[in-house]
Write an enzyme that holds these catalytic residues in place. Structure first.
Site, PDB file in Angstrom:
ATOM      1  N   SER A  34      38.841  45.201  38.638  1.00  0.00           N
ATOM      2  CA  SER A  34      38.243  46.533  38.394  1.00  0.00           C
ATOM      3  C   SER A  34      38.361  47.413  39.643  1.00  0.00           C
ATOM      4  O   SER A  34      38.570  48.626  39.533  1.00  0.00           O
ATOM      5  CB  SER A  34      36.771  46.385  38.000  1.00  0.00           C
ATOM      6  N   GLU A  42      45.446  40.860  35.955  1.00  0.00           N
ATOM      7  CA  GLU A  42      46.233  42.095  35.758  1.00  0.00           C
ATOM      8  C   GLU A  42      45.582  43.261  36.496  1.00  0.00           C
ATOM      9  O   GLU A  42      45.594  44.397  36.036  1.00  0.00           O
ATOM     10  CB  GLU A  42      46.464  42.373  34.260  1.00  0.00           C
TER      11      GLU A  42
HETATM   12  C1  LIG Z   1      43.001  32.689  34.548  1.00  0.00           C
HETATM   13  C2  LIG Z   1      43.939  33.520  35.376  1.00  0.00           C
HETATM   14  C3  LIG Z   1      45.214  33.793  34.901  1.00  0.00           C
HETATM   15  C4  LIG Z   1      46.123  34.497  35.705  1.00  0.00           C
HETATM   16  N1  LIG Z   1      47.416  34.658  35.272  1.00  0.00           N
HETATM   17  C5  LIG Z   1      48.342  35.166  36.134  1.00  0.00           C
HETATM   18  C6  LIG Z   1      49.727  35.174  35.785  1.00  0.00           C
HETATM   19  O1  LIG Z   1      50.129  34.775  34.679  1.00  0.00           O
HETATM   20  N2  LIG Z   1      50.626  35.610  36.698  1.00  0.00           N
HETATM   21  C7  LIG Z   1      50.245  36.060  37.931  1.00  0.00           C
HETATM   22  O2  LIG Z   1      51.120  36.445  38.711  1.00  0.00           O
HETATM   23  N3  LIG Z   1      48.945  36.092  38.281  1.00  0.00           N
HETATM   24  C8  LIG Z   1      47.985  35.637  37.424  1.00  0.00           C
HETATM   25  N4  LIG Z   1      46.659  35.621  37.777  1.00  0.00           N
HETATM   26  C9  LIG Z   1      46.275  36.141  39.077  1.00  0.00           C
HETATM   27  C10 LIG Z   1      45.421  37.400  39.017  1.00  0.00           C
HETATM   28  O3  LIG Z   1      46.174  38.510  38.625  1.00  0.00           O
HETATM   29  C11 LIG Z   1      44.754  37.562  40.400  1.00  0.00           C
HETATM   30  O4  LIG Z   1      43.821  36.506  40.541  1.00  0.00           O
HETATM   31  C12 LIG Z   1      44.079  38.907  40.575  1.00  0.00           C
HETATM   32  O5  LIG Z   1      45.017  39.949  40.637  1.00  0.00           O
HETATM   33  C13 LIG Z   1      43.197  38.966  41.816  1.00  0.00           C
HETATM   34  O6  LIG Z   1      43.881  38.501  42.938  1.00  0.00           O
HETATM   35  P1  LIG Z   1      43.204  37.369  43.868  1.00  0.00           P
HETATM   36  O7  LIG Z   1      42.758  36.267  42.995  1.00  0.00           O
HETATM   37  O8  LIG Z   1      44.153  37.064  44.971  1.00  0.00           O
HETATM   38  O9  LIG Z   1      41.883  38.056  44.440  1.00  0.00           O
HETATM   39  P2  LIG Z   1      41.776  39.059  45.682  1.00  0.00           P
HETATM   40  O10 LIG Z   1      42.869  40.054  45.622  1.00  0.00           O
HETATM   41  O11 LIG Z   1      41.610  38.263  46.917  1.00  0.00           O
HETATM   42  O12 LIG Z   1      40.404  39.805  45.343  1.00  0.00           O
HETATM   43  C14 LIG Z   1      39.126  39.340  45.776  1.00  0.00           C
HETATM   44  C15 LIG Z   1      38.173  40.534  45.722  1.00  0.00           C
HETATM   45  O13 LIG Z   1      38.591  41.525  46.680  1.00  0.00           O
HETATM   46  C16 LIG Z   1      38.762  42.777  46.029  1.00  0.00           C
HETATM   47  N5  LIG Z   1      39.862  43.509  46.659  1.00  0.00           N
HETATM   48  C17 LIG Z   1      41.095  43.048  46.974  1.00  0.00           C
HETATM   49  N6  LIG Z   1      41.832  44.017  47.531  1.00  0.00           N
HETATM   50  C18 LIG Z   1      41.043  45.121  47.581  1.00  0.00           C
HETATM   51  C19 LIG Z   1      41.210  46.445  48.068  1.00  0.00           C
HETATM   52  N7  LIG Z   1      42.384  46.859  48.595  1.00  0.00           N
HETATM   53  N8  LIG Z   1      40.180  47.314  47.955  1.00  0.00           N
HETATM   54  C20 LIG Z   1      39.013  46.933  47.407  1.00  0.00           C
HETATM   55  N9  LIG Z   1      38.781  45.685  46.935  1.00  0.00           N
HETATM   56  C21 LIG Z   1      39.777  44.794  47.026  1.00  0.00           C
HETATM   57  C22 LIG Z   1      39.088  42.409  44.581  1.00  0.00           C
HETATM   58  O14 LIG Z   1      38.842  43.502  43.693  1.00  0.00           O
HETATM   59  C23 LIG Z   1      38.163  41.231  44.357  1.00  0.00           C
HETATM   60  O15 LIG Z   1      36.872  41.695  44.069  1.00  0.00           O
HETATM   61  C24 LIG Z   1      45.721  34.974  36.977  1.00  0.00           C
HETATM   62  C25 LIG Z   1      44.419  34.742  37.434  1.00  0.00           C
HETATM   63  C26 LIG Z   1      43.541  34.010  36.665  1.00  0.00           C
HETATM   64  C27 LIG Z   1      42.164  33.735  37.209  1.00  0.00           C
END
Ligand SMILES: Cc1cc2nc3c(=O)[nH]c(=O)nc-3n(C[C@H](O)[C@H](O)[C@H](O)COP(=O)(O)OP(=O)(O)OC[C@H]3O[C@@H](n4cnc5c(N)ncnc54)[C@H](O)[C@@H]3O)c2cc1C
Length: 390
Positions: free
Chosen positions: A370, A367
Site C-alpha cells: 500500500s 504486487e
Molecule cells: C505470498 C507472496 C507471494 C508473492 N509472489 C511473488 C511472485 O510471484 N513474484 C515476485 O517477484 N514476488 C512475489 N512476492 C513478493 C512481493 O511482491 C514482495 O514481498 C513485496 O513487493 C514487498 O517486498 P518485500 O517483501 O521485500 O518488503 P519490503 O520492500 O522490505 O517492505 C517492508 C515495508 O517497508 C515499506 N517500504 C519499502 N520501501 C518503501 C519506501 N520507499 N517508502 C515507504 N515505505 C517503504 C513497505 O511498504 C513495507 O511496509 C510475493 C510475496 C508474497 C508474500
C-alpha cells in the site's frame, strides 16, 4: 489501446460459466483446499478445460483473449472463493504471461504462450529478491554473456507457483544502472534447466493451496533466444507494466472477496440470535454491514472505471495503483468486520470469514505494498503538475 477480442455475448457466457464453476464446484470444497493445502486435481482440470489458464492471453496465441475490462469481471467472480484457485492460473494470465504478451518476440510467443494458455506450462514471475522487493531496481541476480548464451546467477524469493512452475520469467541485471536505463533484462528460464533450484514450499499465513518458494539460479545457462524481446533493457519496463496491469486484477479479486465476506455476514446476521433476537436486528450490527456494503460498491465502481481507463489507454499508471490501494485496504476492513459480526464463531477454523481474514492480508503486500501504491500516485501527480508548469 487494447480492443475486445471477445464479444459481449461470448463474454457473458464465459462469465456465467466461471460463476457456476466457482459457486457450485469450488465453494463446497474450500475446506478441503484449506486442510490439504492444495487445489484438487479435478478442479485444476476443470479450470484447464474452461480455458482459465489463458483467459487473458490473446486468441492468436491460444488464449480466450479477454481484455482488462473483461478480466476484472472474471476476477470479481474468482475472488468469491478460495484464492488458491485463482492463484493457480493467476501468474499465467497475469504478471508472468503478460510480460511475454507485451514484450516477447513472435518466436518466443509462439514457443511458450500456447502451452501457458492451456495450462500445460505454468509460468512464474521471478522478480523479488532478499533486499529487492518494493525496490526491484536493487535486484542483484546477474546475467552475463558467454558467447551466444547467458549465464544467470542469483536468488529469488516468495515466487508464486514456483513449486509447480515449468517456466520462470526471470529478471536479472546485465550491467549496473546507468543513463541508458536500469540495466535489467528478463529471461525465459525453463524450470528443468541445470542449476535452477526451487526451495521448499513456504509456510504462509493464509491462502492455503497457493504455493510460493525461493528459487535460486546457479550458473544457469540459457541461449540468446531466451532474452525476452531480444533487448537487454526491456526488463524493468516490462516488470512495471505487467505489475500495473496486475494491480487492477488484484483490486478486482479484492472486491470479489469483499462481496463474499459481506454475503457471509448478512446471512449470519439474519439468522444467528442472541436472547432470541437475530443479531442483524441490532442497529450496531447493521452499521457494520452498511460499511461493508458501501466498501464493496465503491470498490466495484473504481475497479470498473480503472479497467476502462486501462483499455482506452488513458491511465495505466495512477488509477491502477489507486484501485489496488483502495480495494485491498477496503477488503481488509470488510473481512475484519465480517469476523466481528460472526462473534467468537468468526475466530474458528471452518468458518469462511476466518479464512478470508487471513487470505486478504496478502493483497496489501504483494504486487506493490500500500505504501508503494501511495508513492506511485503521489509522485506521478506532483511530477505531472511540475511538468505542466515547466
Ligand atoms: C505470498 C507472496 C507471494 C508473492 N509472489 C511473488 C511472485 O510471484 N513474484 C515476485 O517477484 N514476488 C512475489 N512476492 C513478493 C512481493 O511482491 C514482495 O514481498 C513485496 O513487493 C514487498 O517486498 P518485500 O517483501 O521485500 O518488503 P519490503 O520492500 O522490505 O517492505 C517492508 C515495508 O517497508 C515499506 N517500504 C519499502 N520501501 C518503501 C519506501 N520507499 N517508502 C515507504 N515505505 C517503504 C513497505 O511498504 C513495507 O511496509 C510475493 C510475496 C508474497 C508474500
Amino acid at each position: 489501446m487494447t480492443t475486445a477480442e471477445v464479444s459481449d455475448e461470448d463474454f457473458g457466457e464465459i462469465l456465467a460459466q466461471t460463476r457456476h464453476f466457482v459457486r457450485t464446484s469450488v465453494v463446497p470444497r474450500e475446506q478441503e483446499i484449506l486442510v490439504d493445502d492444495r487445489v484438487p486435481d479435478d478442479l485444476r482440470d476443470q479450470a484447464k478445460k474452461m480455458g482459465l489458464f489463458g483467459y487473458a492471453i490473446p486468441q492468436q496465441w491460444g488464449g480466450l483473449g479477454l481484455n482488462l475490462a473483461q478480466d476484472v469481471e472474471l476476477a470479481m467472480e474468482l475472488g468469491y472463493t478460495s484464492m488458491a484457485v485463482r492463484s493457480m492460473f493467476g501468474t499465467n494470465n497475469g504478471i508472468a504471461g503478460q510480460v511475454l504478451v507485451g514484450f516477447g518476440t513472435d518466436e518466443q510467443k509462439s514457443r511458450w504462450l500456447e502451452p501457458i494458455a492451456t495450462g500445460d506450462v505454468v509460468a512464474a514471475f521471478a522478480l523479488t529478491e532478499p533486499g529487492a522487493g518494493s525496490n526491484p531496481s536493487g535486484l542483484r541476480t546477474k546475467a552475463v554473456r558467454d558467447g551466444d548464451d547467458w549465464i544467470i546467477n542469483g536468488q529469488k524469493r516468495f515466487i508464486t507457483n514456483a513449486p509447480t512452475a515449468n517456466l520462470f520469467i526471470v529478471f536479472a541485471r546485465t550491467r549496473p544502472a546507468d543513463d541508458e536505463g536500469a540495466g535489467i533484462a528478463v529471461f525465459l528460464v525453463p524450470a528443468d534447466a541445470p542449476g535452477v533450484v526451487v526451495g521448499s514450499k513456504d509456510a504462509k499465513m493464509g491462502q492455503e493451496g497457493a504455493w510460493t518458494a525461493d528459487v535460486s539460479f546457479d550458473d544457469v545457462r540459457v541461449p540468446g533466444a531466451a532474452l525476452i524481446g531480444g533487448d537487454e533493457d526491456i526488463g524493468y519496463r516490462a516488470a512495471m507494466i505487467s505489475l500495473a496491469r496486475g494491480r487492477v486484477h488484484i483490486a478486482a479479486v479484492a472486491v470479489g472477496t469483499a462481496q463474499r465476506a459481506l454475503d457471509e455476514s448478512v446471512a449470519y446476521a439474519a439468522t444467528a440470535t442472541q436472547g432470541g433476537t437475530p443479531i442483524g436486528n441490532f442497529q450496531l450490527v447493521q452499521a457494520m454491514i452498511a460499511d461493508q456494503q458501501t466498501g464493496v460498491l465503491a470498490g466495484r465502481a473504481l475497479v470498473r472505471d480503472t479497467a476502462r481507463l486501462w483499455v482506452t489507454g488513458e491511465d495505466r499508471r495512477i488509477a491502477p495503483s489507486a484501485a489496488k490501494l483502495f480495494c485491498t485496504e477496503m477488503v481488509g476492513k470488510v473481512a475484519d468486520l465480517a469476523v466481528q459480526i460472526h462473534g467468537g464463531s468468526g475466530y474458528m477454523r471452518e468458518v469462511p470469514v476466518e479464512r478470508i481474514y487471513r487470505d486478504v492480508r496478502l493483497l496489501r503486500l504483494y504486487e506493490g505494498t500500500s505504501e508503494i501504491q501511495r508513492l506511485i500516485i503521489g509522485s506521478n501527480l506532483v511530477k505531472a503538475a511540475q511538468k505542466a508548469r515547466a
